[in-house]
Design a protein around this motif. Structure first.
Motif, PDB file in Angstrom:
ATOM      1  N   ILE A 107      56.343  55.834  38.578  1.00  0.00           N
ATOM      2  CA  ILE A 107      54.904  55.863  38.845  1.00  0.00           C
ATOM      3  C   ILE A 107      54.191  54.811  37.988  1.00  0.00           C
ATOM      4  N   GLY A 108      54.473  54.843  36.684  1.00  0.00           N
ATOM      5  CA  GLY A 108      53.822  53.900  35.779  1.00  0.00           C
ATOM      6  C   GLY A 108      54.305  52.476  35.932  1.00  0.00           C
ATOM      7  N   THR A 109      55.625  52.288  36.048  1.00  0.00           N
ATOM      8  CA  THR A 109      56.147  50.921  36.150  1.00  0.00           C
ATOM      9  C   THR A 109      55.787  50.284  37.486  1.00  0.00           C
ATOM     10  N   THR A 110      55.622  51.075  38.536  1.00  0.00           N
ATOM     11  CA  THR A 110      55.213  50.521  39.829  1.00  0.00           C
ATOM     12  C   THR A 110      53.783  49.996  39.766  1.00  0.00           C
ATOM     13  N   GLY A 111      52.885  50.761  39.152  1.00  0.00           N
ATOM     14  CA  GLY A 111      51.496  50.323  39.057  1.00  0.00           C
ATOM     15  C   GLY A 111      51.356  49.009  38.323  1.00  0.00           C
ATOM     16  N   LEU A 112      51.972  48.905  37.153  1.00  0.00           N
ATOM     17  CA  LEU A 112      51.892  47.666  36.382  1.00  0.00           C
ATOM     18  C   LEU A 112      52.661  46.542  37.055  1.00  0.00           C
ATOM     19  N   GLY A 113      53.822  46.865  37.630  1.00  0.00           N
ATOM     20  CA  GLY A 113      54.638  45.845  38.278  1.00  0.00           C
ATOM     21  C   GLY A 113      53.947  45.217  39.472  1.00  0.00           C
ATOM     22  N   ILE A 114      53.332  46.051  40.304  1.00  0.00           N
ATOM     23  CA  ILE A 114      52.612  45.539  41.478  1.00  0.00           C
ATOM     24  C   ILE A 114      51.441  44.674  41.046  1.00  0.00           C
ATOM     25  N   ALA A 115      50.760  45.071  39.977  1.00  0.00           N
ATOM     26  CA  ALA A 115      49.621  44.289  39.498  1.00  0.00           C
ATOM     27  C   ALA A 115      50.063  42.885  39.085  1.00  0.00           C
ATOM     28  N   TYR A 116      51.176  42.790  38.383  1.00  0.00           N
ATOM     29  CA  TYR A 116      51.712  41.480  38.010  1.00  0.00           C
ATOM     30  C   TYR A 116      52.221  40.725  39.238  1.00  0.00           C
ATOM     31  N   PHE A 117      52.951  41.427  40.087  1.00  0.00           N
ATOM     32  CA  PHE A 117      53.632  40.797  41.215  1.00  0.00           C
ATOM     33  C   PHE A 117      52.644  40.200  42.220  1.00  0.00           C
ATOM     34  N   ALA A 118      51.486  40.835  42.351  1.00  0.00           N
ATOM     35  CA  ALA A 118      50.496  40.373  43.332  1.00  0.00           C
ATOM     36  C   ALA A 118      49.696  39.176  42.834  1.00  0.00           C
ATOM     37  N   ALA A 119      49.840  38.829  41.563  1.00  0.00           N
ATOM     38  CA  ALA A 119      48.984  37.798  40.966  1.00  0.00           C
ATOM     39  C   ALA A 119      49.015  36.460  41.700  1.00  0.00           C
ATOM     40  N   PRO A 120      50.186  35.880  42.053  1.00  0.00           N
ATOM     41  CA  PRO A 120      50.164  34.558  42.705  1.00  0.00           C
ATOM     42  C   PRO A 120      49.391  34.534  44.011  1.00  0.00           C
ATOM     43  N   LEU A 139      36.118  45.121  45.919  1.00  0.00           N
ATOM     44  CA  LEU A 139      37.160  45.739  46.739  1.00  0.00           C
ATOM     45  C   LEU A 139      38.235  46.370  45.854  1.00  0.00           C
ATOM     46  N   GLY A 140      38.619  45.651  44.805  1.00  0.00           N
ATOM     47  CA  GLY A 140      39.614  46.193  43.885  1.00  0.00           C
ATOM     48  C   GLY A 140      39.140  47.458  43.206  1.00  0.00           C
ATOM     49  N   LEU A 141      37.866  47.495  42.820  1.00  0.00           N
ATOM     50  CA  LEU A 141      37.317  48.698  42.191  1.00  0.00           C
ATOM     51  C   LEU A 141      37.393  49.890  43.133  1.00  0.00           C
ATOM     52  N   ILE A 142      37.082  49.668  44.394  1.00  0.00           N
ATOM     53  CA  ILE A 142      37.140  50.752  45.381  1.00  0.00           C
ATOM     54  C   ILE A 142      38.579  51.255  45.535  1.00  0.00           C
ATOM     55  N   MET A 143      39.535  50.335  45.619  1.00  0.00           N
ATOM     56  CA  MET A 143      40.934  50.736  45.777  1.00  0.00           C
ATOM     57  C   MET A 143      41.449  51.471  44.534  1.00  0.00           C
ATOM     58  N   LEU A 144      41.071  50.969  43.365  1.00  0.00           N
ATOM     59  CA  LEU A 144      41.527  51.580  42.115  1.00  0.00           C
ATOM     60  C   LEU A 144      41.052  53.026  41.992  1.00  0.00           C
ATOM     61  N   LEU A 149      41.615  59.162  42.899  1.00  0.00           N
ATOM     62  CA  LEU A 149      41.109  60.346  43.593  1.00  0.00           C
ATOM     63  C   LEU A 149      42.162  60.951  44.509  1.00  0.00           C
ATOM     64  N   VAL A 150      42.855  60.105  45.275  1.00  0.00           N
ATOM     65  CA  VAL A 150      43.880  60.612  46.187  1.00  0.00           C
ATOM     66  C   VAL A 150      45.066  61.179  45.406  1.00  0.00           C
ATOM     67  N   ALA A 151      45.380  60.568  44.260  1.00  0.00           N
ATOM     68  CA  ALA A 151      46.481  61.066  43.429  1.00  0.00           C
ATOM     69  C   ALA A 151      46.213  62.481  42.941  1.00  0.00           C
ATOM     70  N   LEU A 162      52.712  56.203  45.274  1.00  0.00           N
ATOM     71  CA  LEU A 162      51.911  55.440  46.232  1.00  0.00           C
ATOM     72  C   LEU A 162      50.444  55.331  45.833  1.00  0.00           C
ATOM     73  N   THR A 163      49.937  56.270  45.069  1.00  0.00           N
ATOM     74  CA  THR A 163      48.505  56.301  44.740  1.00  0.00           C
ATOM     75  C   THR A 163      48.243  55.870  43.301  1.00  0.00           C
ATOM     76  N   GLN A 164      48.667  56.689  42.332  1.00  0.00           N
ATOM     77  CA  GLN A 164      48.471  56.339  40.931  1.00  0.00           C
ATOM     78  C   GLN A 164      49.277  55.104  40.562  1.00  0.00           C
ATOM     79  N   GLY A 165      50.329  54.818  41.310  1.00  0.00           N
ATOM     80  CA  GLY A 165      51.132  53.630  41.074  1.00  0.00           C
ATOM     81  C   GLY A 165      50.701  52.449  41.927  1.00  0.00           C
ATOM     82  N   LEU A 166      51.087  52.449  43.205  1.00  0.00           N
ATOM     83  CA  LEU A 166      50.885  51.296  44.091  1.00  0.00           C
ATOM     84  C   LEU A 166      49.415  50.973  44.327  1.00  0.00           C
ATOM     85  N   LEU A 167      48.624  51.946  44.799  1.00  0.00           N
ATOM     86  CA  LEU A 167      47.227  51.680  45.148  1.00  0.00           C
ATOM     87  C   LEU A 167      46.413  51.302  43.914  1.00  0.00           C
ATOM     88  N   TYR A 168      46.653  51.976  42.816  1.00  0.00           N
ATOM     89  CA  TYR A 168      45.950  51.635  41.582  1.00  0.00           C
ATOM     90  C   TYR A 168      46.321  50.224  41.122  1.00  0.00           C
TER      91      TYR A 168
END
Length: 498
Positions: A107-120, A139-144, A149-151, A162-168
């Motif tokens: 859960i935690g590593t997915t959230g941080l990993g996706i944030a880094y991975f999406a950077a380029p 838009l990012g604030l709304i998704m975060l 909330l969904v989590a 998917l929520t606290q990890g990926l969407l956040y």
């Protein structure tokens, strides 16, 4: 958190794009310093110094420091929660709904990993449409906040991933990256320090957030806690998005990009990249597992939370410290200090931990040395720009962030596989002899290998592609002097006059 920034503020008041000129009709030339390398771009002198332009000066002044303070708190509010995930992992692992399911660490590593991975990808979009940067943050604030909330309604671990990890993670990346573009123009000569202070926001908020979450989870449970935190960060980040603004104006017109990726064919870049990916494989393990480790070894409940707080707090000083090393000395000095210091703290302190004091000592040492690792990225870019001056800072840092994201994502499953393998069984009471022993060894090895960039050297100017050597002439200062800058400007202005 480090992701990407832009060397060229697309659509700004630069003379080569807007057509503005200085008072004598000649575009001025500003020399920008990335770590130890001057990188030049045209910009109106009035845009930096003329008060009538209403554009504040870079690197100093009230406006610049207020901007950096705003970024500091934005960093903390966005990433303080993910970097405190160890508290959530301990809670979820003992919660009747989730404790029987695997994948909690992801859960935690997915959230941080996706944030880094999406950077380029995000960097390219923001460069292509600079006028949309604020909208992207919204838009990012709304998704975060939606992710939190969904989590709060989750009934399975996969829902949390998917929520606290990926969407956040995606929302945080969209919200956060536009502000990294602004730092590039607010701070020119003091870039390493500026990014160190910026990224230190995670450390400061990461000191308080674990304590707050520990209390809230124990009193109210995860559902109310996540909803309350979503409301808090929405209010705080909304204000920061509104008030923290770029120094230079941007155009509403899209900008056509010409990306120079020649640097990816060099051995030097891949040493930097591989070191960053490997370091990320183990970097997040202490943040995720320290609370569980403290509980499993019989330490007090307070030590479980306080260890994460101390680690995050120490990373505040680490980010600034390593950033200063990059600015004042050399990238390799910063890499050696960060990686050797991290490895020693893991192997000699965590591995032999027998008391709560030992645990706190490890958290502080690891936070200082490992927490500042990403501050070396500005120096990595500077080294590459010695041979490839047209390399976009944002593009290269985005690629490095993507590699770090991949390491973070993979870190979750790897750590769960390593867990319970006891390489030092028989060492009663010491960290090596517990079920966390393999995680300690793995974290130490990856921290050490994070310094791979130290062994490579940039190509000599004018050398062949396969010629690796030191581009720096020891007789020259690492930082361009004011005389050299003025000579360069005079030469340029003379050529324009002709």
């Amino acid at each position: 958190m480090a992701t990407a920034q832009s060397d060229v503020e697309a659509g700004s008041v630069d003379s080569d794009r807007s057509g503005h000129e200085s008072g004598d009709g000649v575009p001025a030339k500003r020399v920008r310093l990335y770590g130890t390398v001057p990188v030049e771009r045209e910009e109106p002198t009035s845009a930096v110094h003329d008060k009538e332009s209403n554009i504040p000066p870079a690197d100093h002044g009230k406006a610049a420091w207020l901007f950096l303070i705003g970024c500091f708190w934005l960093e903390g509010l966005v990433w303080g929660l993910p970097f405190s995930f160890g508290v959530f992992k301990k809670y979820y692992s003992n919660h009747e709904i989730f404790r029987s399911e695997p994948g909690i660490a992801a859960i935690g590593t997915t959230g941080l990993g996706i944030a880094y991975f999406a950077a380029p990808v995000i960097v390219i979009i923001l460069q292509r449409w600079p006028s949309q940067r604020r909208n992207v943050s919204i838009l990012g604030l709304i998704m975060l906040t939606t992710g939190l909330l969904v989590a709060s309604f989750a009934t399975r671990v996969v829902h949390l991933i998917l929520t606290q990890g990926l969407l956040y993670g995606v929302g945080g990346a969209l919200l956060y990256n536009p502000f990294l573009f602004y730092v590039d123009d607010w701070f020119v000569k003091r870039k390493g320090l500026a990014y160190g202070v910026f990224w230190a926001g995670t450390g400061v908020c990461g000191t308080a957030v674990p304590l707050i979450m520990e209390w809230a989870l124990s009193v109210y449970g995860f559902r109310i806690t996540l909803r309350a935190w979503a409301a808090f960060v929405f209010a705080g980040l909304s204000l920061l998005i509104y008030f923290v603004r770029p120094r230079l104006p941007v155009t509403a017109q899209g900008v056509t990009l010409s990306l120079n990726l020649d640097f990816i064919h060099t051995a030097q870049f891949w040493l930097f990249q591989c070191g960053s990916v490997i370091e990320a494989l183990g970097y997040f393990i202490p943040q995720v597992y320290l609370p569980s480790y403290a509980k499993a070894t019989g330490f007090t409940p307070l030590s479980a939370t306080l260890s994460v707080s101390l680690l995050n707090g120490a990373s505040t000083f680490g980010a600034v410290f390593i950033g200063l090393l990059v600015d004042r000395y050399h990238l390799r000095a910063a890499l050696v200090v960060s990686t050797i210091g991290s490895a020693i703290s893991v192997f000699l302190i965590w591995g032999f931990t027998v008391t709560e004091f030992d645990l706190y000592a490890f958290a502080l040492a690891y936070g200082i040395f490992a927490g500042g690792y990403t501050a070396t990225w500005t120096g990595c870019v500077a080294e590459i720009q010695k041979d490839f001056p047209s390399t976009e800072t944002g593009v290269m840092m985005g690629i490095m962030a993507a590699g770090r994201g991949a390491g973070s994502i993979v870190s979750g499953p790897i750590s769960e596989k390593l867990f319970s393998f006891e390489p030092g069984k028989g060492m009663t009471g010491a960290g090596y002899g517990t079920e966390y022993g393999s995680l300690i060894v793995f974290t130490g090895i990856t921290a050490l290998l994070g310094g791979l960039g130290v062994i490579g050297r940039s190509r000599r100017r004018g050398g062949s592609k396969g010629d690796l050597g030191n581009t720096h002439d020891e007789s020259e200062p690492l930082i361009a002097s004011s005389d050299r800058i003025e000579n360069d400007r005079s030469t340029f202005e003379g050529s324009q006059a002709k």
